[in-house]
Write a protein that holds these residues in place. Sequence first.
Motif, short mmCIF file in Angstrom:
data_model
loop_
_atom_site.label_atom_id
_atom_site.label_comp_id
_atom_site.label_asym_id
_atom_site.label_seq_id
_atom_site.Cartn_x
_atom_site.Cartn_y
_atom_site.Cartn_z
N SER A 105 0.85 -1.19 0.00
CA SER A 105 0.00 0.00 0.00
C SER A 105 0.88 1.24 0.00
O SER A 105 2.01 1.22 0.51
CB SER A 105 -0.89 0.00 1.25
N SER A 106 0.34 2.32 -0.53
CA SER A 106 1.04 3.60 -0.43
C SER A 106 1.24 3.99 1.03
O SER A 106 2.18 4.71 1.37
CB SER A 106 0.26 4.69 -1.17
N SER A 107 0.38 3.49 1.91
CA SER A 107 0.53 3.77 3.34
C SER A 107 1.82 3.16 3.89
O SER A 107 2.42 3.70 4.81
CB SER A 107 -0.67 3.21 4.12
N GLY A 108 2.22 2.01 3.34
CA GLY A 108 3.46 1.40 3.75
C GLY A 108 4.66 2.00 3.03
O GLY A 108 5.69 2.27 3.63
N LEU A 109 4.50 2.26 1.74
CA LEU A 109 5.61 2.78 0.95
C LEU A 109 5.94 4.22 1.31
O LEU A 109 7.11 4.61 1.31
CB LEU A 109 5.26 2.70 -0.54
N TYR A 110 4.90 5.01 1.63
CA TYR A 110 5.12 6.44 1.83
C TYR A 110 4.57 6.99 3.15
O TYR A 110 4.87 8.10 3.53
CB TYR A 110 4.48 7.23 0.67
N GLY A 111 3.73 6.22 3.82
CA GLY A 111 3.14 6.67 5.08
C GLY A 111 1.78 7.30 4.90
O GLY A 111 1.48 7.88 3.85
N ASN A 112 0.93 7.17 5.91
CA ASN A 112 -0.40 7.77 5.88
C ASN A 112 -0.88 7.95 7.32
O ASN A 112 -0.87 7.01 8.10
CB ASN A 112 -1.38 6.87 5.12
N PHE A 113 -1.27 9.16 7.66
CA PHE A 113 -1.64 9.47 9.05
C PHE A 113 -2.72 8.51 9.54
O PHE A 113 -3.70 8.23 8.85
CB PHE A 113 -2.17 10.91 9.13
N GLY A 114 -2.52 8.00 10.75
CA GLY A 114 -3.50 7.13 11.36
C GLY A 114 -3.39 5.67 10.96
O GLY A 114 -4.21 4.85 11.37
N GLN A 115 -2.35 5.33 10.18
CA GLN A 115 -2.22 3.95 9.71
C GLN A 115 -0.83 3.37 10.00
O GLN A 115 -0.25 2.68 9.18
CB GLN A 115 -2.52 3.87 8.21
N THR A 116 -0.33 3.63 11.19
CA THR A 116 0.98 3.07 11.55
C THR A 116 0.97 1.56 11.50
O THR A 116 1.90 0.93 10.96
CB THR A 116 1.38 3.52 12.97
N ASN A 117 -0.08 0.94 12.05
CA ASN A 117 -0.16 -0.52 12.07
C ASN A 117 -0.24 -1.08 10.64
O ASN A 117 0.49 -2.00 10.26
CB ASN A 117 -1.32 -1.00 12.94
N TYR A 118 -1.13 -0.51 9.87
CA TYR A 118 -1.35 -0.95 8.48
C TYR A 118 -0.10 -0.71 7.63
O TYR A 118 0.34 -1.60 6.88
CB TYR A 118 -2.54 -0.16 7.92
N GLY A 119 0.50 0.48 7.76
CA GLY A 119 1.69 0.81 6.99
C GLY A 119 2.87 -0.09 7.33
O GLY A 119 3.64 -0.49 6.45
N THR A 120 3.01 -0.42 8.62
CA THR A 120 4.07 -1.33 9.04
C THR A 120 3.91 -2.69 8.39
O THR A 120 4.88 -3.27 7.86
CB THR A 120 4.07 -1.48 10.57
N ALA A 121 2.69 -3.22 8.41
CA ALA A 121 2.43 -4.52 7.80
C ALA A 121 2.66 -4.48 6.30
O ALA A 121 3.24 -5.41 5.71
CB ALA A 121 1.00 -4.95 8.10
N LYS A 122 2.24 -3.39 5.67
CA LYS A 122 2.32 -3.31 4.22
C LYS A 122 3.75 -3.10 3.72
O LYS A 122 4.08 -3.45 2.59
CB LYS A 122 1.41 -2.18 3.71
N MET A 123 4.60 -2.53 4.55
CA MET A 123 6.01 -2.46 4.18
C MET A 123 6.70 -3.78 4.47
O MET A 123 7.65 -4.18 3.78
CB MET A 123 6.71 -1.33 4.94
N GLY A 124 6.20 -4.50 5.48
CA GLY A 124 6.76 -5.81 5.80
C GLY A 124 6.68 -6.78 4.64
O GLY A 124 7.61 -7.58 4.41
N VAL A 125 5.58 -6.76 3.89
CA VAL A 125 5.46 -7.70 2.77
C VAL A 125 6.45 -7.40 1.65
O VAL A 125 6.79 -8.28 0.87
CB VAL A 125 4.00 -7.76 2.21
N ILE A 126 6.94 -6.15 1.61
CA ILE A 126 7.96 -5.80 0.61
C ILE A 126 9.28 -6.47 0.97
O ILE A 126 9.99 -6.99 0.11
CB ILE A 126 8.12 -4.27 0.50
N GLY A 127 9.62 -6.48 2.26
CA GLY A 127 10.83 -7.20 2.67
C GLY A 127 10.74 -8.68 2.36
O GLY A 127 11.71 -9.30 1.92
N MET A 128 9.56 -9.25 2.58
CA MET A 128 9.34 -10.65 2.25
C MET A 128 9.51 -10.88 0.75
O MET A 128 10.19 -11.82 0.32
CB MET A 128 7.93 -11.04 2.70
#
Length: 306
Positions: free
Chosen positions: A152-175
């Motif tokens: 998600s763009s929330s993981g790639l770039y950040g989005n207010f109120g979505q720390t949990n979601y953004g963390t998970a969505k960047m995690g799948v990129i590492g995978m």
Amino acid sequence: MSIRYDGQVAIVTGSGGGLGRCHAIELAKRGAKVVVNDLGGSVDGSGAGSDAAQAVVAEIEAAGGEAMANGANVAKYDEVEAMVKQAVDKWGRVDILVNNAGILRDKSFAKGTLDDFGLVLDVHLMGSVNCTKACWEIMREQAYGRVVVTTSSSGLYGNFGQTNYGTAKMGVIGMMNTLAQEGAKYNIKINALAPTAATRMTEGLMPEEALKLLTPETVTPAVLFMASEDAPTRTVIAAGAGSFAVARIVESAGKWLPEDEQTPEGIAAHWDEIADTAGETQPQMGAEQTVKMVGLAMEGLGIKQD
């Protein structure tokens, strides 16, 4: 060139509605046998039921396709294993896995609870890990596999109120980055979708005229491409409203500092050069960073490189 999946088996998680439903239906239209997985819960992950998945299966079958419904919770590995076994028992293989299942528990970091944080990571990140792990050996043995994770763009770039979601969505990129390397010799390709679509998760966030453009149908072609035989690998494709782009993680060329400047003050003094975007590269594996840093040091110290 026509992209089809005749004789292939696809698992699409979270496919009882929204993007997942569209992915499943379009894969089936192009010949894939599809496992329609959906827990049947609400956007925040509460509740469960099989009606949504069954409805998508009925839609696929009415169009002449072949599908089965499955209600596995992707956050529970034993349920995921059973789902994959069900597919193999019926159809003999698994060729395509689309990790789409997700929930939202949006709150600012200050107000959100660790329980909610963990739940979002369990579904998005560990759900993708669980499903991929359950399919991985099958794909290795058959020397073929196509895996799509949903970032998600929330993981790639950040989005207010979505720390949990953004963390998970960047995690799948590492995978994705690592599994693309580990799967290469087995013809397993893994890519990531960064979707923009009007779904239950985006209701109320955008004006109505914009939402009309952001249909799941304008995103799914990217998944169909990433699930194809000639797909790239280790690629993040952003998709929405019929537009497609590639997102990349790049690293600046870097600058070596003499020993007396290897200090925070030295970094500050040379920051513009260190952060200069000219000469940015996209490393293909972590070791490249080490090679570059040592190379810069050897050059700076006047050490001859073979």
